[in-house]
Design an enzyme around this catalytic site. Structure first.
Site, short mmCIF file in Angstrom:
data_model
loop_
_atom_site.label_atom_id
_atom_site.label_comp_id
_atom_site.label_asym_id
_atom_site.label_seq_id
_atom_site.Cartn_x
_atom_site.Cartn_y
_atom_site.Cartn_z
N ARG A 194 0.87 -1.14 0.14
CA ARG A 194 -0.06 0.11 -0.06
C ARG A 194 0.92 1.26 -0.02
NH1 ARG A 194 -0.06 1.94 5.08
NH2 ARG A 194 0.64 0.34 6.64
N TYR A 243 -2.78 -4.00 -5.54
CA TYR A 243 -2.33 -4.59 -4.31
C TYR A 243 -3.13 -4.40 -3.21
CZ TYR A 243 1.33 -7.13 -1.74
OH TYR A 243 1.93 -7.92 -1.11
N GLY A 256 -3.77 -3.51 0.44
CA GLY A 256 -4.60 -2.47 1.03
C GLY A 256 -5.30 -1.30 0.19
N LYS A 262 -8.52 -1.66 4.60
CA LYS A 262 -7.64 -0.43 5.51
C LYS A 262 -8.67 1.06 4.83
CE LYS A 262 -4.49 -2.47 7.20
NZ LYS A 262 -4.35 -2.98 8.37
N HIS A 264 -7.21 -0.16 14.58
CA HIS A 264 -6.12 -1.12 13.97
C HIS A 264 -5.73 -2.08 15.18
CE1 HIS A 264 -2.27 -1.50 11.54
NE2 HIS A 264 -3.09 -2.53 11.32
N SER A 282 1.94 -1.91 11.80
CA SER A 282 2.07 -2.83 11.01
C SER A 282 3.33 -3.61 11.39
CB SER A 282 2.09 -2.10 9.45
OG SER A 282 0.94 -1.37 9.44
N CYS A 320 4.38 -5.65 13.22
CA CYS A 320 4.77 -5.92 14.96
C CYS A 320 4.32 -7.12 15.55
CB CYS A 320 4.44 -4.73 15.65
SG CYS A 320 5.52 -3.02 15.53
N ASP A 370 -6.40 -7.92 12.87
CA ASP A 370 -5.81 -6.61 12.13
C ASP A 370 -6.95 -5.52 12.56
OD1 ASP A 370 -4.07 -5.10 10.66
OD2 ASP A 370 -5.46 -5.15 9.23
N ASN A 429 7.07 -7.97 1.56
CA ASN A 429 5.63 -7.89 1.88
C ASN A 429 4.51 -8.85 1.10
OD1 ASN A 429 3.55 -6.44 3.21
ND2 ASN A 429 3.17 -5.20 1.21
N SER A 430 5.15 -10.00 0.95
CA SER A 430 4.07 -11.04 0.26
C SER A 430 3.15 -11.56 1.20
CB SER A 430 4.98 -12.39 -0.29
OG SER A 430 5.93 -12.65 1.00
N ARG A 431 2.07 -11.87 0.79
CA ARG A 431 0.83 -12.12 1.74
C ARG A 431 0.06 -13.54 1.44
NH1 ARG A 431 0.13 -7.86 5.52
NH2 ARG A 431 1.72 -6.50 4.98
N PHE A 488 6.60 -14.90 21.44
CA PHE A 488 6.02 -15.78 20.78
C PHE A 488 4.92 -16.65 21.74
CE2 PHE A 488 9.46 -15.41 17.87
CZ PHE A 488 8.45 -15.15 16.79
N GLU A 537 5.42 -17.72 24.78
CA GLU A 537 5.79 -17.05 26.27
C GLU A 537 5.21 -16.02 26.48
OE1 GLU A 537 7.03 -19.22 27.94
OE2 GLU A 537 8.60 -20.35 26.88
N ASN A 538 4.41 -14.93 25.62
CA ASN A 538 3.72 -14.10 25.69
C ASN A 538 2.65 -14.35 26.46
OD1 ASN A 538 5.69 -12.37 24.45
ND2 ASN A 538 4.79 -12.50 22.29
#
Ligand code: O2Y
Ligand code: MN
Length: 674
Positions: free
Chosen positions: A125, A274, A276, A283, A303, A325, A327, A350, A444-446, A580, A582-583
């Site tokens: 985007r 593409y 977004g 979005k 978000h 985005s 994170c 999201d 940024n492949s999805r 991961f 453990e969060n």
């Protein structure tokens, strides 16, 4: 030569500028295949459009008028009204395979999965080409300090943008293509929290992707007809007139433009196919337009992921969390807890729409029905549930493919794939080996996968009432300064922590890769549909809703690293927290706090876990809790200065008074630290 090309350009401009008046004088048009002629609806059109699938009779008069108006502008070859059926999708997929837009992933590890490879210039985007169009600039963006560059949104006047779109970009943009009419619902159809839209697009890839990401087709049309619901969001999309570099991925990157008109409930997106930029329910609608609707109607469009967490005694709570985005929102939403007896289920990864119900509970839905997640780094270790879900009925975009018809991406850790043996072609059609200096999959492949396929999808994820949210998390990627978790002192302080969110971003620049801690309030910086200062005020106002049971607000940071200065020279600092699964230990503490358990202690920045209250039992290697939770005066003096500079620079007139007060209170608390 120069003279003739200039003359050519001039002529093009003449044609564009006169197109609208020209169109309005055209003869009436017939719709063949639909049961009635467009002229019977009283509309004057340029020529004949065939309705090759579905019928205009399925639409309400308002929706029909919108379709006809835009068909007249974009001049498609024909019109296809989507019903959302399996058969319709199968035919579109077939057509895309024949056109080279999709390749089937033939390996038996994948079932009914396809790969789309985009034009190299159409891979993400594009924020700098994304605008909010309102009457006054001030409605869309805060006034910045004199001489500063505005950072919180792009504004263009409604008139200028209408000219850009209706005169220069959309006229004739669908010539030779089909215009697909996609009726869609954001949220379960009929839910009091749902909203409806029509996306008109010339991209079959968008149709198939919207079928995954939204509830789409006849069920929505029937609901609109039966319920008398009049409001719908108008979403117009065209990949553009220019073919681009690949005939299988037409686009017009030089002229890409994405416009939001909150007061007309309208989005127009030209030139990009593409994510977004083109799946306009996501979005554009569910965040930018919806945030503006939410302000007017007193709810929240955020978000945020939503997860359900159940403790070993079977007690369940729902948490919403906002991270910028890239994170790890998808990983947290689908977390596999390492703590025995705990369970996490996913409502969404999201976007969250939330509203206080009559009992004062904040009820949230995921308006989407699919996941459009980043592929590289997705593995059985980082996200085992996503890994399973994306192996069927998925459209991948810009991953690599092996000669054996397997999908491949960095970090997939597939032991069955011998990279020395198997030939890999990168997303941009190059032979790739482990030694290559480029990546196999675009970063940024999805994946685009249906949500219901997720093994841990929450049983209430489609509950029309939404799920009750008891905690809100903010967070970002911070290698220093910010402890693993802290709780805000109250709602206003929580809004302040959201407003002062910052996160480490990595971007390519002329000098190489630059890493910078950027401000991203509420993780909404790219998605705000109106003035950021008014958005903060709206959050403060939500805290005053009569009888609201306000969720507690927390700030988390999974990414703190060792202090470089304390390491032997040249050694790279490591993460202090394993992250991961453990969060779940942090979520456990948050869970207990929502029950008001006495497991927190006050600090200058908010409430932190009491000594021993964060469950670290069995964590190996042992975690350096002292550094993970360190709140250092010099760090926080700088942090608070950074927040003040941001507010004074970007929102000097627009930041609500209570947030200036919170800033001053934090400055005072930090100043009095020993
Ligand atoms: O680059 C794109 O078009 C996708 S952006 C995106 C997709 C899914 C979820 N979040 C994001 C984001 O940028 O926040
Ligand atoms: Mn996102």
């Amino acid at each position: 030569m120069i003279f003739s090309s200039l003359r050519h350009l001039f002529l093009l401009e003449q044609v564009s500028a006169s197109r609208l008046s020209y169109l309005t004088h055209m003869a009436s048009t017939q719709f063949i295949g639909g049961r009635r002629r467009a002229s019977e609806y009283g509309l004057q059109l340029k020529r004949t459009f065939s309705v090759i699938h579905g019928s205009l009779d399925w639409l309400t008069p308002e929706a029909r008028e919108y379709v006809v108006e835009k068909a007249r502008l974009c001049q498609p070859e024909n019109i296809h009204v989507c019903d959302g059926s399996e058969a319709e999708n199968a035919a579109l997929v077939d057509q895309m395979v024949r056109a080279g837009t999709l390749k089937k992933i033939t390996s038996d590890k994948f079932e009914n999965c396809y790969l789309a490879l985009t034009d190299k210039r159409d891979i993400a985007r594009v924020e700098r080409k994304t605008y909010i169009c309102m009457e006054k600039e001030k409605d869309a963006c805060p006034t910045v300090r004199f001489g500063s560059k505005a950072f919180l949104g792009n504004w263009m006047s409604v008139e200028s943008m209408d000219f850009q779109m209706n005169r220069l970009r959309f006229p004739n943009s669908m010539a030779g293509r089909t215009m697909y009419v996609i009726p869609f619902s954001m949220g379960p159809v009929g839910s009091p929290l749902a909203k409806y839209g029509f996306e008109l697009t010339d991209s079959p890839y968008v149709v198939s992707s919207m079928r995954i990401m939204t509830r789409m087709g006849k069920s929505v049309l029937d609901y609109l007809q039966q319920s008398g619901e009049k409001q719908f969001i108008r979403c117009l999309h065209s990949v553009g007139r220019s073919l681009g570099m690949l005939s299988s991925w037409p686009c017009d990157p030089e002229n890409t433009l994405i416009a939001h008109f909150p007061h007309r409930n309208e989005v127009c997106s030209y030139g990009s196919g593409y994510g977004g930029n083109s799946l306009l329910g996501k979005k554009c609608f569910a965040l930018r337009l919806a945030s503006s609707l939410a302000q007017r109607e007193m709810w929240l469009a955020e978000h945020m992921l939503i997860l359900g967490i159940t403790n070993p005694e079977g007690k369940k709570k729902y948490i919403a969390a906002a991270f910028p985005s890239a994170c790890g929102k998808t990983n947290l939403a689908m977390l596999k807890p390492t703590l025995p007896g705990w369970k996490v289920e996913c409502v969404g990864d999201d976007i969250a729409w939330m509203r206080f119900d009559s009992e004062g509970n904040l009820r949230g839905i995921n308006p989407e029905s699919g996941f459009f997640g980043v592929v590289p780094g997705t593995s059985m270790k980082t996200n085992p549930y996503a890994m399973k879900a994306i192996h069927k009925n998925t459209i991948f975009t810009n991953v690599a493919m092996t000669k054996d018809g397997d999908a491949y991406w960095e970090g997939m850790e597939d032991e069955d794939l011998d990279l020395d043996e198997v030939e890999v072609t990168s997303w941009d059609h190059r032979r790739w080996t482990r030694e290559s200096e480029f990546t196999a999959a675009h970063k940024n492949s999805r994946f685009c996968s249906p949500a219901h396929q997720l093994e841990i999808i929450d049983p209430a994820w489609e509950d029309p009432k939404g799920v009750p949210i008891e905690a809100i998390l903010f967070g970002g990627r911070r290698e220093r300064v910010v402890p693993l978790v802290y709780e805000s002192n109250d709602w206003t302080h929580g809004v302040f922590t959201g407003a002062s969110m910052r996160s480490l971003t990595t971007a390519a620049s002329l000098e190489g890769t630059v890493r910078r801690v950027n401000h991203d309030p509420f993780a909404m910086r790219p998605f705000l549909g109106y003035n950021c200062g008014q958005y903060f005020q709206h959050w403060l106002d939500m805290g005053k809703v009569a009888n609201a049971k306000l969720p507690k607000i927390f700030y988390v940071n999974w990414f703190r690293k060792e202090e470089r200065s304390k390491l032997p020279g040249g050694q790279d600092p490591k993460f202090l927290w394993p992250g991961f699964g453990e969060n779940s230990r942090v979520l456990e503490w948050i869970f207990r706090r929502t029950d008001n358990e006495d497991v927190a202690i006050s600090s200058p920045i908010g409430l932190v876990p009491k000594y021993g209250a964060l469950n670290i039992e069995g964590l190996t290697p042992a975690v350096d809790m002292e550094n993970l939770f360190a709140i250092r005066k010099d760090d926080w003096v700088r942090e608070v200065q950074g927040i003040r500079e941001f507010f004074e620079d970007q929102l000097p007139e627009d930041l609500p008074g209570p947030l200036w007060t919170e800033l001053k209170k934090l400055e005072d608390r930090v100043a009095s630290m020993p």
